[in-house]
Design a protein around this motif. Structure first.
Motif: not given
Length: 244
Positions: A143-147, A152-157
């Motif tokens: 999941r971190w690789l997908v992030n 997007t930046a908003f989705e990552r955080l």
């Protein structure tokens, strides 16, 4: 499982989430952890890339971060470790290909690798719990690789916040109030940037956006997810990968 036999430490609590464990299993976990423990001060590196730890390294208390340091000094955080997580399991003469730094005061327990393997061979419940713990760790890495590659930046955080909340909730380290869920959050904005592939300025901008939308509040090293379900929907967070 009766209250009298509830696991006492974070490793037991986490493994008990992955498979039904009986009193014998829980007592075996306690015996595994009944060895001299290492207390690590915050922001101290205690496992270094290239080392060959001979014991299974388990984080019993506190937060830690796995990271890879580039020759020019740049850092990529590859994961946040929480109480009950296995930081390293030796295999032959393998070297660490990452370093681990304590984010808070931490307690590390080095468990004999042979004793670790023996407990799995003697109990089908423990074997299942340990196997599922490894699968969850691998799923988190994916999941971190997908992030980093797709969100997007908003989705990552937001996805990271939901993931940490879920992982902490399973070991009783989240406070609930109506829609709000809160937990200690020792991660700095610079470390958030190093974990999500963003600049600190971009992280700050996204945090302000989340605050303005009433999704989070971050104060005194505590993160409040004011509308966790809304944040999960907004960031496409599905906890199934954390629940084998």
């Amino acid at each position: 499982m009766s209250a009298a036999f509830m696991p006492c430490n974070a490793l037991g609590r986490r493994l008990a989430r992955y498979a039904p464990l009986d009193e014998t299993d829980l007592r075996a976990i306690e015996r595994l952890c009944a060895v001299p423990r290492h207390r690590v001060p915050p922001r101290r590196e205690f496992l270094r890339e290239g080392d060959r730890p001979g014991a299974v390294q388990v984080l019993l208390e506190g937060w830690a971060q796995r990271l890879v340091l580039l020759p020019d000094g740049r850092r990529q955080i590859t994961g946040f470790a929480l109480p009950g997580d296995v930081l390293w399991r030796p295999s032959g003469a393998m070297r660490l290909d990452f370093s681990v730094i304590a984010l808070t005061p931490a307690m590390i327990v080095p468990i004999n690798a042979g004793a670790w393997d023996q407990i799995a061979s003697e109990s089908s419940g423990m074997a299942l719990a340990l196997a599922r713990q490894e699968r969850v760790a691998e799923a988190i890495e994916r999941r971190w690789l997908v992030n980093l590659g797709q969100r997007t930046a908003f989705e990552r955080l937001g996805h990271l916040f939901c993931e940490l909340c879920h992982r902490l909730d399973t070991i009783g380290m989240v406070t609930r109030s109506d829609q709000s869920q809160s937990f200690a959050f020792p991660v700095t904005q610079v470390e958030l940037a190093e974990a999500t592939g963003l600049s600190p300025v971009h992280v700050n901008r996204v945090l302000r956006e989340m605050r303005s939308e009433g999704l989070i509040r971050l104060e005194q090293r505590t993160l409040h997810l004011l509308k966790r379900q809304a944040l999960a929907q907004r960031t496409l967070f599905d906890p199934a990968y954390l629940e084998p």
